[in-house]
Write a protein that holds these residues in place. Structure first.
Motif, PDB file in Angstrom:
ATOM      1  N   ARG A 215      59.377  48.239  43.486  1.00 58.44           N
ATOM      2  CA  ARG A 215      58.028  48.549  43.971  1.00 58.44           C
ATOM      3  C   ARG A 215      57.017  48.322  42.832  1.00 58.44           C
ATOM      4  O   ARG A 215      57.357  48.386  41.652  1.00 58.44           O
ATOM      5  N   TYR A 216      55.778  48.063  43.224  1.00 58.24           N
ATOM      6  CA  TYR A 216      54.741  47.812  42.219  1.00 58.24           C
ATOM      7  C   TYR A 216      53.378  48.245  42.733  1.00 58.24           C
ATOM      8  O   TYR A 216      53.159  48.395  43.944  1.00 58.24           O
ATOM      9  N   VAL A 217      52.470  48.442  41.790  1.00 60.83           N
ATOM     10  CA  VAL A 217      51.080  48.801  42.075  1.00 60.83           C
ATOM     11  C   VAL A 217      50.205  47.593  41.778  1.00 60.83           C
ATOM     12  O   VAL A 217      50.343  46.967  40.725  1.00 60.83           O
ATOM     13  N   ALA A 218      49.311  47.261  42.686  1.00 62.49           N
ATOM     14  CA  ALA A 218      48.339  46.189  42.458  1.00 62.49           C
ATOM     15  C   ALA A 218      46.959  46.807  42.267  1.00 62.49           C
ATOM     16  O   ALA A 218      46.569  47.706  43.025  1.00 62.49           O
ATOM     17  N   ILE A 219      46.240  46.345  41.264  1.00 66.95           N
ATOM     18  CA  ILE A 219      44.900  46.854  40.968  1.00 66.95           C
ATOM     19  C   ILE A 219      43.903  45.710  41.035  1.00 66.95           C
ATOM     20  O   ILE A 219      44.094  44.668  40.413  1.00 66.95           O
ATOM     21  N   HIS A 220      42.847  45.905  41.799  1.00 64.42           N
ATOM     22  CA  HIS A 220      41.734  44.946  41.795  1.00 64.42           C
ATOM     23  C   HIS A 220      40.696  45.488  40.825  1.00 64.42           C
ATOM     24  O   HIS A 220      39.841  46.296  41.192  1.00 64.42           O
ATOM     25  N   LEU A 221      40.764  45.051  39.570  1.00 59.98           N
ATOM     26  CA  LEU A 221      39.910  45.633  38.528  1.00 59.98           C
ATOM     27  C   LEU A 221      38.433  45.354  38.744  1.00 59.98           C
ATOM     28  O   LEU A 221      37.586  46.204  38.492  1.00 59.98           O
ATOM     29  N   ARG A 222      38.110  44.149  39.153  1.00 64.16           N
ATOM     30  CA  ARG A 222      36.715  43.717  39.363  1.00 64.16           C
ATOM     31  C   ARG A 222      35.853  43.995  38.135  1.00 64.16           C
ATOM     32  O   ARG A 222      34.683  44.413  38.261  1.00 64.16           O
ATOM     33  N   ASN A 353      38.661  49.168  42.770  1.00 62.53           N
ATOM     34  CA  ASN A 353      37.791  49.682  41.716  1.00 62.53           C
ATOM     35  C   ASN A 353      36.322  49.472  42.056  1.00 62.53           C
ATOM     36  O   ASN A 353      35.463  49.551  41.199  1.00 62.53           O
ATOM     37  N   ASN A 354      36.071  49.137  43.297  1.00 63.49           N
ATOM     38  CA  ASN A 354      34.686  49.073  43.768  1.00 63.49           C
ATOM     39  C   ASN A 354      34.757  49.015  45.286  1.00 63.49           C
ATOM     40  O   ASN A 354      35.848  49.014  45.867  1.00 63.49           O
ATOM     41  N   ASN A 355      33.619  48.980  45.915  1.00 64.72           N
ATOM     42  CA  ASN A 355      33.618  48.925  47.375  1.00 64.72           C
ATOM     43  C   ASN A 355      33.172  47.546  47.835  1.00 64.72           C
ATOM     44  O   ASN A 355      32.423  47.407  48.796  1.00 64.72           O
ATOM     45  N   GLY A 356      33.651  46.503  47.141  1.00 67.41           N
ATOM     46  CA  GLY A 356      33.288  45.138  47.489  1.00 67.41           C
ATOM     47  C   GLY A 356      34.068  44.627  48.688  1.00 67.41           C
ATOM     48  O   GLY A 356      34.832  45.351  49.328  1.00 67.41           O
ATOM     49  N   ASN A 357      33.879  43.348  48.964  1.00 68.40           N
ATOM     50  CA  ASN A 357      34.451  42.774  50.182  1.00 68.40           C
ATOM     51  C   ASN A 357      35.980  42.710  50.169  1.00 68.40           C
ATOM     52  O   ASN A 357      36.619  42.960  51.180  1.00 68.40           O
ATOM     53  N   MET A 358      36.579  42.371  49.009  1.00 66.95           N
ATOM     54  CA  MET A 358      38.035  42.342  48.948  1.00 66.95           C
ATOM     55  C   MET A 358      38.605  43.735  49.159  1.00 66.95           C
ATOM     56  O   MET A 358      39.599  43.909  49.889  1.00 66.95           O
TER      57      MET A 358
END
Length: 452
Positions: A215-222, A353-358
């Motif tokens: 298992r792994y964690v994915a982070i969208h740092l932006r 890490n934000n409320n963007g589209n992705m």
């Protein structure tokens, strides 16, 4: 039944004081995506009987365009129009000249939607040559109701035979008939499938991560320079940071002057990679956790990432995992974003890490696909906590982080953040299972508990 509040294993409401499994919601199996086409929904109008050809010019990055494409299908249905494969944005900040078929499987898109909307790759040559004038071009107001398209767009479309809607993103209301909301889900979660090249490379990344860990964690740092500049926040880099971000901020003429301190206190600033790492460790993710970091150019480079790497040594990016396989994609930001999208979508835990589209599109998709764990930092409350961190021990800090993040962990009964954005909260497309072993008495008790 469409999802509303969450329900526990016995059918009762999820209790706010229950400990949370950080890897998977214990209630996810009670919900499932339900967007099957209803026989009540009008079928696709054949091309030769439609009201005309609807052309769409999307706007923004990959996921902003994805939202535009999804809504374009709904507008075509409303207008009884034939939809021409949408034109992607080649002019915005991302400067990507990819066409629709470079990113999405066009044939699958056309075939999958054939019962709902007729989609063609281009306006037939004989139709174009027979037209007196070029297609009419117009821009719809943001979040327009269906009536706008019927009253303002349809008459022009029928008169001109072809019409293009420009900068098409968020141009359709979130308040639609339930069957049209389900069509939105069929487009976004099923019809929009990446090309084989993109899908193959994305799955290769997932396979490599799964080979190293179950298992792994994915982070969208932006945490890219443009995003930091746009936010108007200060991230601790001294006068050099202030000058560099202020210079980048000049690209946008209409941005107001902001107080960095006020923006941080309002929860409008991104967490730094270090803060993201501290939050995850406080929630209970050990230093043996495998991280996949989805991001473009990180402001400050390796120096910025160093604290996160120290907290989580098993740290990977697409560049680290596949190297030369990325070369055909490097010049295309949307294709690179699509690869990150796949790895984030397949992760056990996804951290925004934000409320963007992705973040919105993936949050909605993960809810639809079974409430896969999605963590959205409470930036406002965490900011105050980070400022006071040195005045408390780790156990106290960890306990406070867990309290702050309750309701923002991707549980079915989470705070309904994004309730005004259907792409983030596709409630019409999420149904609840009724456990087979629930007795009539148990159901009555649970209903009584809900009333109380």
């Amino acid at each position: 039944m469409p999802t509303g509040r969450g329900y526990g294993a016995g059918g009762g409401p999820i209790r706010n004081n229950e400990p949370i499994d950080i890897w998977k919601s214990r209630y996810s199996s009670f919900y499932y995506g339900c967007s099957r086409r209803s026989p009540r929904l009008r079928s696709a109008v054949p091309e030769n009987a439609s009201t005309g050809y609807l052309l769409i010019a999307t706007s923004g990055g990959l996921n902003q365009q994805r939202i535009g494409i999804t809504d374009a299908v709904i507008v075509a249905w409303i207008l009884n129009a034939t939809l021409v494969l949408p034109e992607l944005d080649h002019r915005s900040f991302w400067k990507d000249d990819s066409e629709f078929s470079d990113i999405f499987d066009a044939d699958w898109f056309i075939s999958y939607l054939s019962k709902d909307v007729t989609v063609v790759k281009r306006i037939p040559y004989e139709v174009m040559t027979s037209m007196d004038k070029l297609p009419w071009t117009m821009r719809a107001p943001r979040k327009s109701m269906p009536e706008f398209y019927i009253d303002e767009v349809l008459p022009i479309l029928m008169r001109r035979r072809a019409l293009q809607l420009t900068k098409f993103d968020y141009r359709l209301s979130n308040e639609l008939d339930e069957e049209l909301q389900k069509l939105r889900c069929r487009v976004n979660f099923h019809a929009l499938r990446f090309t084989n090249d993109i899908q193959t490379l994305g799955q290769k990344l997932v396979w490599k991560l799964r080979f190293m860990s179950s298992r792994y964690v994915a982070i969208h740092l932006r945490f890219e320079p443009d995003m930091l500049a746009f936010s108007g926040c200060y991230y601790g880099g001294g006068e050099q940071e202030r000058k560099e971000l202020a210079e980048i901020r000049k690209r946008w003429d209409t941005l107001p002057d902001l107080s960095a301190e006020d923006e941080r206190n309002r929860g409008k600033c991104l967490l730094t990679p270090h803060e993201i790492g501290l939050m995850l460790r406080a929630l209970g993710f050990g230093n043996d956790t495998y991280l996949y970091v989805a991001s473009g150019e990180i402001y400050g480079g390796e120096e910025t990432l160093k604290p996160l790497r120290e907290l989580f040594p098993n740290f990977y990016t697409k560049e680290m995992l596949v190297g030369d396989d990325l070369k055909p994609f490097l010049s295309f930001s949307s294709r690179m974003a699509a690869i990150d999208f796949i790895v984030c979508d397949e992760s056990d835990v996804f951290v925004t890490n934000n409320n963007g589209n992705m973040a919105k599109v993936l949050a909605g998709r993960r809810r639809y696909m079974g409430h896969k764990r999605t963590i959205r930092p409470n930036a406002k409350k965490l900011n105050a906590l980070f400022q006071a961190r040195n005045r408390m021990g780790w156990d106290v800090f960890s306990r406070k982080v867990k309290k702050i993040q309750r309701g923002l962990m991707g549980e079915p009964d989470d705070t309904r953040h994004g309730r005004d954005d259907f792409h983030e909260m596709p409630s019409s497309c999420i149904c609840q299972r009724i456990p087979v072993n629930r007795s009539v008495t148990t159901q009555k008790e649970n209903l009584a508990a809900q009333v109380r």
